[in-house]
Design an enzyme around this catalytic site. Sequence first.
Site, PDB file in Angstrom:
ATOM      1  N   LEU A 216      28.129  -9.182 -91.522  1.00 33.34           N
ATOM      2  CA  LEU A 216      28.300  -9.641 -90.153  1.00 33.34           C
ATOM      3  C   LEU A 216      28.140 -11.152 -90.134  1.00 33.34           C
ATOM      4  O   LEU A 216      27.352 -11.708 -90.909  1.00 33.34           O
ATOM      5  CB  LEU A 216      27.253  -9.009 -89.224  1.00 33.34           C
ATOM      6  CG  LEU A 216      27.273  -7.486 -89.065  1.00 33.34           C
ATOM      7  CD1 LEU A 216      26.080  -7.041 -88.225  1.00 33.34           C
ATOM      8  CD2 LEU A 216      28.567  -7.021 -88.425  1.00 33.34           C
ATOM      9  N   ASP A 217      28.860 -11.817 -89.264  1.00 28.11           N
ATOM     10  CA  ASP A 217      28.688 -13.250 -89.110  1.00 28.11           C
ATOM     11  C   ASP A 217      27.240 -13.567 -88.760  1.00 28.11           C
ATOM     12  O   ASP A 217      26.534 -12.744 -88.164  1.00 28.11           O
ATOM     13  CB  ASP A 217      29.595 -13.792 -88.011  1.00 28.11           C
ATOM     14  CG  ASP A 217      31.055 -13.787 -88.396  1.00 28.11           C
ATOM     15  OD1 ASP A 217      31.355 -13.925 -89.594  1.00 28.11           O
ATOM     16  OD2 ASP A 217      31.899 -13.630 -87.498  1.00 28.11           O
ATOM     17  N   ARG A 218      26.822 -14.765 -89.082  1.00 21.72           N
ATOM     18  CA  ARG A 218      25.439 -15.160 -88.818  1.00 21.72           C
ATOM     19  C   ARG A 218      25.061 -14.979 -87.355  1.00 21.72           C
ATOM     20  O   ARG A 218      23.972 -14.498 -87.030  1.00 21.72           O
ATOM     21  CB  ARG A 218      25.234 -16.623 -89.237  1.00 21.72           C
ATOM     22  CG  ARG A 218      23.810 -17.130 -89.035  1.00 21.72           C
ATOM     23  CD  ARG A 218      23.660 -18.561 -89.509  1.00 21.72           C
ATOM     24  NE  ARG A 218      24.401 -19.489 -88.687  1.00 21.72           N
ATOM     25  CZ  ARG A 218      23.938 -20.034 -87.565  1.00 21.72           C
ATOM     26  NH1 ARG A 218      22.732 -19.733 -87.122  1.00 21.72           N
ATOM     27  NH2 ARG A 218      24.668 -20.890 -86.879  1.00 21.72           N
ATOM     28  N   THR A 423      31.436 -15.079 -93.812  1.00 21.20           N
ATOM     29  CA  THR A 423      30.996 -13.728 -93.535  1.00 21.20           C
ATOM     30  C   THR A 423      31.876 -13.093 -92.483  1.00 21.20           C
ATOM     31  O   THR A 423      32.396 -13.751 -91.599  1.00 21.20           O
ATOM     32  CB  THR A 423      29.546 -13.720 -93.034  1.00 21.20           C
ATOM     33  OG1 THR A 423      29.443 -14.633 -91.957  1.00 21.20           O
ATOM     34  CG2 THR A 423      28.593 -14.119 -94.136  1.00 21.20           C
TER      35      THR A 423
END
Length: 510
Positions: A216-218, A423
């Site tokens: 998942l993206d940050r 990500t």
Amino acid sequence: MESTDIKPTEPSSKLTCENEVKESCGKRKCEETDKRFGKKRKGNKQLKPGERYVPPPQKRNPGVSFNQEHFSETSYYFEGGLRKVHPYYFDFKTYCKGRWIGKTLLDVFSSEFRAEPIEYYRRAVKEGRIRLNEIPVEDLNITLKNNDFMRNTVHRHEPPVSSQQLQILVDDGEVVVVDKPASLPVHPCGRYRHNTIIFILGKEKGLCGLHTVHRLDRLTSGVLLFARTLEVSKKLDQMVRERQLEKEYVCRVDGEFPDGEIVCEEPILVVSFKVGVCRVDPKGKECRTVFQKLSYNGRSSVVRCLPLTGRTHQIRVHLQFLGFPILNDPIYGSYAWGPDRGKGGLVGKNDQQLLDALIDEHRSKESLHLLDISDEVLAGSRDESNVGPSEAVLSKNESVSGAQKENSCRLSVSLQTEDPNPTTDTSSNDKDAQTHNVHTEEGESPPVNRTANPETRVVRDPLCAECKKVRPDPTEKDLVMYLHALRYKGPDFEYSTQIPDWAKEDWVQD
């Protein structure tokens, strides 16, 4: 807290061949075993006068993961609703890249590592922080050779993240499922190492050796899966390839999203792995996302998202293309894409102009931290204007020679920067993204810090420019993007989380 100046522990050579041939002894033979590489140097092989011996490359153990040695590099502390990391010494390591062969270290630092002035590297040499084949470098004019192994000790600072505790939803011996808070990267990338899900699980929960199933993206929150074993990991990967894993996200977008089911099938192309930017392009990879509006508050809409493929930033890029970017998306909601913010794929800029515009916009807003890019990229962003996006990535599609080819993916970490991974906001089966990130996952033993004592709590370092900067803490708005992984469902399992506050109908928008 009182500031203290602490230097890293004096490094010791790990090469066990006591008869290491030096420039003044070109004809000396070495018949002893080099234990580090498990091979014998041929007794009848002589180096030419002035020739420097380079050990063969060390093969990495693909089964090695992060362990207590890495977790002990530093410690956490909590302040103002943030999880923070005490600064610490850390070794960045890399094998000599093909394009560096025949160049001096001075050439490489001058042309590719511009975040620090050359004077910094000269001082680092005097402090013994730059090593070549585990031997301290005495002169930056040394010429690099194929298979040279370089190590650079730096004083590292990590950005703070949310102090929200990780909630483990499932731990059944096969999988670990967590409810990921926004602001935390999944695994080490860019400036983040200890402030990542992988490290927090290892340091605080004792969960080591986990296999990432998806990322998942940050700034994205929600369901995050890890496999306990390689066998389970392969099983889940197979489900992803066969489209047996159903993924459901919710997001809040700008404007009134259309009623009914909206399907977007625009191909997506990676513009820059370093900056983490993608766009719709006919040359991109095929993908498909299904959207459905859940509510509208007069200014923004909550949208249900079903990504049927797993491309990098797929949900975010498709929403931008449709003209409804996520409300607080720092990349795809930016006006750097043009007055319509990239709606319909219309940008009016080439890729480099777009990247420069994104950086300039966030620099003017003092919000560069939202782009997750390293100081190295910022220092060189203007100098890559004549280089294509794929060529500008140090560890992507690079020509290597000899024994480097076998381990090129794992050994491509730059001397001063770890590559900021792109990500994904969906379950990733994107081979390019997987290859790009392999050195930060289970496939390699991460670099090790020499001063592994968290009680030391190094505050200041005489060479560290970051120690002299005062960075404001991120605000609550900086720590979240309105995108949440709500549910992951397979043939015989289903994992879900609660809908976040910003996705509820009674949420009050600023």
